[in-house]
Design an enzyme around this catalytic site. Sequence first.
Site, PDB file in Angstrom:
ATOM      1  N   SER A 100       0.874  -1.188   0.000  1.00  0.00           N
ATOM      2  CA  SER A 100       0.000   0.000   0.000  1.00  0.00           C
ATOM      3  C   SER A 100       0.902   1.226   0.000  1.00  0.00           C
ATOM      4  CB  SER A 100      -0.873   0.044   1.251  1.00  0.00           C
ATOM      5  OG  SER A 100      -1.597  -1.138   1.409  1.00  0.00           O
ATOM      6  N   LYS A 175      -7.434   1.759  -2.501  1.00  0.00           N
ATOM      7  CA  LYS A 175      -6.932   1.328  -1.181  1.00  0.00           C
ATOM      8  C   LYS A 175      -6.893   2.513  -0.209  1.00  0.00           C
ATOM      9  CE  LYS A 175      -4.815  -1.167   1.971  1.00  0.00           C
ATOM     10  NZ  LYS A 175      -5.532  -2.173   2.744  1.00  0.00           N
ATOM     11  N   LYS A 243       0.352   5.629   8.347  1.00  0.00           N
ATOM     12  CA  LYS A 243       0.992   5.778   7.035  1.00  0.00           C
ATOM     13  C   LYS A 243      -0.076   5.894   5.942  1.00  0.00           C
ATOM     14  CE  LYS A 243       1.862   2.152   4.841  1.00  0.00           C
ATOM     15  NZ  LYS A 243       1.351   1.312   3.747  1.00  0.00           N
TER      16      LYS A 243
HETATM   17  P1  NAD Z   1       5.953  -5.768   7.403  1.00  0.00           P
HETATM   18  O1  NAD Z   1       6.716  -4.606   7.906  1.00  0.00           O
HETATM   19  O2  NAD Z   1       5.531  -6.845   8.337  1.00  0.00           O
HETATM   20  O3  NAD Z   1       6.770  -6.488   6.216  1.00  0.00           O
HETATM   21  C1  NAD Z   1       7.588  -5.833   5.302  1.00  0.00           C
HETATM   22  C2  NAD Z   1       8.749  -6.759   4.921  1.00  0.00           C
HETATM   23  O4  NAD Z   1       9.528  -6.096   3.919  1.00  0.00           O
HETATM   24  C3  NAD Z   1       9.676  -7.064   6.084  1.00  0.00           C
HETATM   25  O5  NAD Z   1       9.933  -8.454   6.136  1.00  0.00           O
HETATM   26  C4  NAD Z   1      10.950  -6.258   5.758  1.00  0.00           C
HETATM   27  O6  NAD Z   1      12.130  -6.881   6.230  1.00  0.00           O
HETATM   28  C5  NAD Z   1      10.908  -6.224   4.245  1.00  0.00           C
HETATM   29  N1  NAD Z   1      11.597  -5.093   3.633  1.00  0.00           N
HETATM   30  C6  NAD Z   1      11.534  -3.782   3.997  1.00  0.00           C
HETATM   31  N2  NAD Z   1      12.246  -3.029   3.145  1.00  0.00           N
HETATM   32  C7  NAD Z   1      12.775  -3.860   2.220  1.00  0.00           C
HETATM   33  C8  NAD Z   1      13.587  -3.674   1.064  1.00  0.00           C
HETATM   34  N3  NAD Z   1      14.010  -2.459   0.708  1.00  0.00           N
HETATM   35  N4  NAD Z   1      13.926  -4.751   0.330  1.00  0.00           N
HETATM   36  C9  NAD Z   1      13.503  -6.005   0.692  1.00  0.00           C
HETATM   37  N5  NAD Z   1      12.729  -6.240   1.764  1.00  0.00           N
HETATM   38  C10 NAD Z   1      12.364  -5.186   2.516  1.00  0.00           C
HETATM   39  O7  NAD Z   1       4.663  -5.139   6.655  1.00  0.00           O
HETATM   40  P2  NAD Z   1       3.272  -5.881   6.325  1.00  0.00           P
HETATM   41  O8  NAD Z   1       2.352  -5.782   7.491  1.00  0.00           O
HETATM   42  O9  NAD Z   1       3.566  -7.196   5.713  1.00  0.00           O
HETATM   43  O10 NAD Z   1       2.682  -4.867   5.227  1.00  0.00           O
HETATM   44  C11 NAD Z   1       3.157  -4.830   3.906  1.00  0.00           C
HETATM   45  C12 NAD Z   1       2.257  -3.893   3.104  1.00  0.00           C
HETATM   46  O11 NAD Z   1       0.918  -4.415   3.110  1.00  0.00           O
HETATM   47  C13 NAD Z   1       2.166  -2.478   3.686  1.00  0.00           C
HETATM   48  O12 NAD Z   1       2.134  -1.536   2.644  1.00  0.00           O
HETATM   49  C14 NAD Z   1       0.852  -2.490   4.465  1.00  0.00           C
HETATM   50  O13 NAD Z   1       0.266  -1.203   4.568  1.00  0.00           O
HETATM   51  C15 NAD Z   1       0.025  -3.426   3.589  1.00  0.00           C
HETATM   52  N6  NAD Z   1      -1.072  -4.092   4.297  1.00  0.00           N
HETATM   53  C16 NAD Z   1      -0.858  -4.624   5.549  1.00  0.00           C
HETATM   54  C17 NAD Z   1      -1.916  -5.263   6.195  1.00  0.00           C
HETATM   55  C18 NAD Z   1      -1.733  -5.861   7.589  1.00  0.00           C
HETATM   56  O14 NAD Z   1      -2.740  -6.257   8.198  1.00  0.00           O
HETATM   57  N7  NAD Z   1      -0.500  -5.979   8.098  1.00  0.00           N
HETATM   58  C19 NAD Z   1      -3.182  -5.352   5.587  1.00  0.00           C
HETATM   59  C20 NAD Z   1      -3.345  -4.852   4.295  1.00  0.00           C
HETATM   60  C21 NAD Z   1      -2.274  -4.215   3.664  1.00  0.00           C
END
Ligand code: NAD
Length: 306
Positions: A100, A175, A243
Amino acid sequence: MNNKNSIGFIGLGVMGFPMASNLLEAEKELVVYDINEEQAAKLPFQERVTIAASKAELAEKVSIVLLMLPNSPHVQDAILSKDGLASNLSPGDLIVDMSSISSTVTKEISEELEKNKIEMIDAPVSGGQSGAVEGTLTFMVGGKKENFDKAFEFLQIMGEKIIHCGEVGSGQTVKIVNQLMSAVNLVSMSEGFTLGVKGGVDPEIMREVILNGSGRCWALEDRMPVILERNFEPGFTIDLHTKDISLALEVGKELQVPLYATTLVHELFKTMQVKGKGKNDNSAIINLYEELADIEVTKGSRVILQ
Ligand code: NAD
C-alpha cells in the site's frame, strides 16, 4: 528450479510471508528476497524456494516479481535503486506491487519503468493478516488489462476477489479511500462507545443493537470484539494505518480535495504514536477516549448512574 517459470517475491513480513507460503502450497516455485534474511529460511516447501542474495540476482532469475513492502520509499528502493529491478529485469517483464503506497509514486515508478519497457501493475490488498493466511484477500488492481490478466493466475491463489480498478495507480487510490474510511469509522465507533459506556450501557448490548442499525461498520463487526477482550496485539498497527492516512492526505493535497474528518483522525493516530503506542493494533485508538472519559470499554463494563 531457477528457470523463468519461477516467481520473484520481495518482502516477507506479516503479509508477504503467508502470501508467499500460499503460492508455495499451490506448487509454485519462488525466488525470494527480504532485507531480513531470516524470513526466507522460515518459508515452508524450501525445495521450491531459491533465496536470492540481492534484488539484482532475483531479477535475473524471473520474469514476474511480486512486491509486499511497507511504503513508497521501500518500493522505490526495490525498483529504482542501483541494483534494483528496473535495471536488472528484461523488457516485457512484469512487476506486481501489492504494497500500500502513494498512487502518485506508483505512476512515477511506472513511467520510469516504461523507459526500459518493463510493465507494472499496482495490486494492494484488503483483508489483513488473517486474509493473507487464509488466501481470502481482496486485490484492487491498477494497470493495463493484459497485465491484470497475466497476474490473475497468481493473485487468485492469494485472494478471493481480484478487481480491476482502472489505470496504473487506481488500485492504490481505491486502497487509500478504503483506509481513510476504516480509520474514520474506527474513531467514530471509539467515540460513540466511550459515550455509551459512560452513559450506563453494557457495550456488548450496544454492539448487538448497532450491528442492526445504521451505525453498523467493519470496525464494529471486526474490531469491537478485540477491544472488549482488551487485546491490542496487532493485527494492523497504528503505525501502518497512520501511514495510509498520511497517503490519503497527500492525495487530497495533490487533487485539492478537502479531507476534514481524515485530518482530525490523522492527529488522533499521531497522538497514539507520540504516546509510544504505534506498534499496537489500530483498535487501540479507543484508549485515547477511554483515558479522557476515565472508563474502559470492556465486557460487562458500564458506569452505574446515580
Ligand atoms: P511488514 O513490515 O511486516 O513487512 C515488510 C517486509 O519487507 C519485512 O519483512 C521487511 O524486512 C521487508 N523489507 C523492507 N524493506 C525492504 C527492502 N528495501 N527490500 C527487501 N525487503 C524489505 O509489513 P506488512 O504488514 O507485511 O505490510 C506490507 C504492506 O501491506 C504495507 O504496505 C501495508 O500497509 C500493507 N497491508 C498490511 C496489512 C496488515 O494487516 N498488516 C493489511 C493490508 C495491507
